[in-house]
Design a protein around this motif. Structure first.
Motif, PDB file in Angstrom:
ATOM      1  N   PRO A 134      -6.152   4.824  -0.500  1.00  0.00           N
ATOM      2  CA  PRO A 134      -4.859   5.496  -0.540  1.00  0.00           C
ATOM      3  C   PRO A 134      -3.979   4.984   0.598  1.00  0.00           C
ATOM      4  O   PRO A 134      -4.486   4.643   1.661  1.00  0.00           O
ATOM      5  N   HIS A 135      -2.674   4.950   0.339  1.00  0.00           N
ATOM      6  CA  HIS A 135      -1.769   4.640   1.439  1.00  0.00           C
ATOM      7  C   HIS A 135      -0.690   5.711   1.515  1.00  0.00           C
ATOM      8  O   HIS A 135      -0.554   6.531   0.617  1.00  0.00           O
ATOM      9  N   VAL A 136       0.024   5.684   2.621  1.00  0.00           N
ATOM     10  CA  VAL A 136       1.134   6.618   2.791  1.00  0.00           C
ATOM     11  C   VAL A 136       2.424   5.824   2.658  1.00  0.00           C
ATOM     12  O   VAL A 136       2.544   4.738   3.238  1.00  0.00           O
ATOM     13  N   MET A 146      11.100  11.285   1.912  1.00  0.00           N
ATOM     14  CA  MET A 146       9.829  11.840   1.437  1.00  0.00           C
ATOM     15  C   MET A 146       8.663  11.088   2.062  1.00  0.00           C
ATOM     16  O   MET A 146       8.714   9.866   2.208  1.00  0.00           O
ATOM     17  N   LEU A 147       7.615  11.833   2.395  1.00  0.00           N
ATOM     18  CA  LEU A 147       6.352  11.230   2.799  1.00  0.00           C
ATOM     19  C   LEU A 147       5.368  11.487   1.680  1.00  0.00           C
ATOM     20  O   LEU A 147       5.132  12.646   1.304  1.00  0.00           O
ATOM     21  N   LEU A 148       4.806  10.413   1.136  1.00  0.00           N
ATOM     22  CA  LEU A 148       3.927  10.560  -0.030  1.00  0.00           C
ATOM     23  C   LEU A 148       2.565   9.954   0.252  1.00  0.00           C
ATOM     24  O   LEU A 148       2.473   8.881   0.878  1.00  0.00           O
ATOM     25  N   ALA A 149       1.522  10.619  -0.230  1.00  0.00           N
ATOM     26  CA  ALA A 149       0.210   9.990  -0.282  1.00  0.00           C
ATOM     27  C   ALA A 149       0.152   9.302  -1.638  1.00  0.00           C
ATOM     28  O   ALA A 149       0.438   9.920  -2.663  1.00  0.00           O
ATOM     29  N   GLY A 261      -6.158   9.894   5.693  1.00  0.00           N
ATOM     30  CA  GLY A 261      -7.190   8.883   5.938  1.00  0.00           C
ATOM     31  C   GLY A 261      -6.771   7.550   5.349  1.00  0.00           C
ATOM     32  O   GLY A 261      -7.600   6.784   4.842  1.00  0.00           O
ATOM     33  N   ALA A 262      -5.458   7.274   5.405  1.00  0.00           N
ATOM     34  CA  ALA A 262      -4.924   6.057   4.786  1.00  0.00           C
ATOM     35  C   ALA A 262      -5.222   4.841   5.652  1.00  0.00           C
ATOM     36  O   ALA A 262      -5.354   4.954   6.881  1.00  0.00           O
ATOM     37  N   THR A 263      -5.315   3.684   4.992  1.00  0.00           N
ATOM     38  CA  THR A 263      -5.529   2.442   5.737  1.00  0.00           C
ATOM     39  C   THR A 263      -4.260   1.590   5.767  1.00  0.00           C
ATOM     40  O   THR A 263      -4.257   0.501   6.338  1.00  0.00           O
ATOM     41  N   ALA A 264      -3.205   2.099   5.120  1.00  0.00           N
ATOM     42  CA  ALA A 264      -1.957   1.336   5.105  1.00  0.00           C
ATOM     43  C   ALA A 264      -0.762   2.275   5.043  1.00  0.00           C
ATOM     44  O   ALA A 264      -0.845   3.361   4.471  1.00  0.00           O
ATOM     45  N   LEU A 265       0.316   1.820   5.648  1.00  0.00           N
ATOM     46  CA  LEU A 265       1.581   2.545   5.576  1.00  0.00           C
ATOM     47  C   LEU A 265       2.615   1.629   4.943  1.00  0.00           C
ATOM     48  O   LEU A 265       2.686   0.438   5.271  1.00  0.00           O
TER      49      LEU A 265
END
Ligand code: KG4
Ligand code: ZN
Length: 342
Positions: A134-136, A146-149, A261-265
């Motif tokens: 998952p990323h944000v 907006m902040l999205l998962a 717990g994202a590995t990318a933004l």
């Protein structure tokens, strides 16, 4: 053998745009005709003027995008037509949607209706390729913050959003107040480079655990300070305002990364073109050891290549729009859950 190609059209606000993208998400051609000069004297986008300009520009812009991809209006060489169906200005959306329907019917290819916000979410993939899940994604535009998962393509959880003004709206309002013209974001970005970001301690709203943001208090604080002062150094005001916006966005984005717990933004939307936001976000990601995907500035602001990217995804998912497809000025992003829970 040529790969399947898709034509996309974007007319949700004040950019008339068309692009041809192939199924590897490779941009074959992308044309963006900005109406900035038409609206600048009004200090903002005039919906009626925008709609009329789209009517004049749509056909030449599409023809140019097709020609640059080796096609034409009569021999388009595309397998589908994707178009922004919302959100946006209704008069502007209708021009692109009606044109896309006519092309889909005349060329006998499927029509794909795209949510403009989903286009912004896909923009990074056109530049950076696949992004790990998952990323944000922080989507910061003129109308949305907006902040999205993002758990999978199309799998969005809303983690936080603005409770009042969008980030781009705050830039545009403060720029108008400072007499910097329209559009305000690029003007403040440029001027801030000559100013001191610590000159004024403007408020950072909603500190703490919530991932929502607020910009209207910041805008009011800038207006109050400037109104009270006898002389103001405008670059210092621009730099201090921008520092407050960037601080809040970076803080919330990094909290979101931790929570998911994202590995990318990923950044998306017009404000993602902001130089201070880009460098602060890249630095924060590096410190946290996560990947940072920043679309090129031309992919951040409105364009049709990003609509094509989202269009491919919807087409592959079998989502073909009927010729009765309506434009929806307040179309919402389809979320897998509202509160951020999986
Ligand atoms: O995504 P976009 O092109 O259109 C919408 O979907 O809203 O975003 C436009 C917004 C405007 O508010 C504009 O001032 C802002 O993005 N913007 C910027 C920059 N470039 C565009 N804001 C800050 N810095 C920039 N360099
Ligand atoms: Zn946009």
């Amino acid at each position: 053998m040529t790969r399947p190609r898709l034509l996309a059209i974007e007319t949700s606000c004040d950019e008339t745009a068309a692009a041809v993208v192939d199924d590897e998400l490779h941009v074959v051609s992308s044309v963006v005709s900005s109406q900035i000069d038409l609206h600048a004297s009004f200090g903002g986008v005039v919906p009626e003027v925008a709609g009329r300009a789209h009517v004049e520009l749509l056909e030449p812009v599409v023809a140019e995008a097709l020609a640059a991809a080796g096609g034409s209006m009569t021999e388009p060489g595309v397998e589908a037509v994707a178009v922004t169906a919302g959100p946006g200005l209704i008069g502007s959306l209708l021009v692109g949607l009606s044109g896309a329907k006519a092309m889909s019917y005349a060329w006998d290819v499927p029509l794909v209706a795209v949510n403009h916000l989903e286009g912004h979410l896909f923009a990074a993939q056109l530049d950076a390729g696949e992004v790990a899940f998952p990323h944000v994604t922080l989507l910061v535009s003129g109308g949305h913050t907006m902040l999205l998962a993002v758990d999978a393509p199309g799998g969005y959880r809303l983690l936080g959003e603005t409770i009042d003004d969008a980030a781009g709206e705050a830039y545009d309002k403060v720029a108008r107040f400072l007499g910097l013209g329209y559009p305000g974001g690029p003007a403040i970005d440029r001027l801030a480079r000559e100013g001191d970001p610590t000159a004024f301690a403007f408020p950072r709203a909603l500190r703490g655990d919530s991932l929502d943001v607020s910009f209207s208090g910041l805008k009011t604080a800038v207006v109050r300070m400037v109104d009270k002062a006898t002389t103001v150094n405008v670059p210092d005001v621009a730099a201090s305002f921008q520092a407050a916006v960037v601080d809040v966005l970076v803080d919330k984005a990094m909290r979101a990364v931790d929570r998911v717990g994202a590995t990318a933004l990923v950044l998306g939307g017009g404000v993602a073109a902001n130089s201070a936001l880009r460098s602060a976000m890249a630095e924060a990601c590096q410190e946290s050891g996560i990947a940072c995907h920043l679309p090129s500035a031309t992919m951040c602001t409105d364009n049709a290549a990003m609509i094509a990217a989202a269009g491919w995804f919807r087409l592959t998912a079998g989502e073909i729009a009927p010729l009765t497809q309506a434009a929806d000025p307040s179309m919402a992003l389809q979320l897998t859950s509202k509160g951020g829970e999986q």
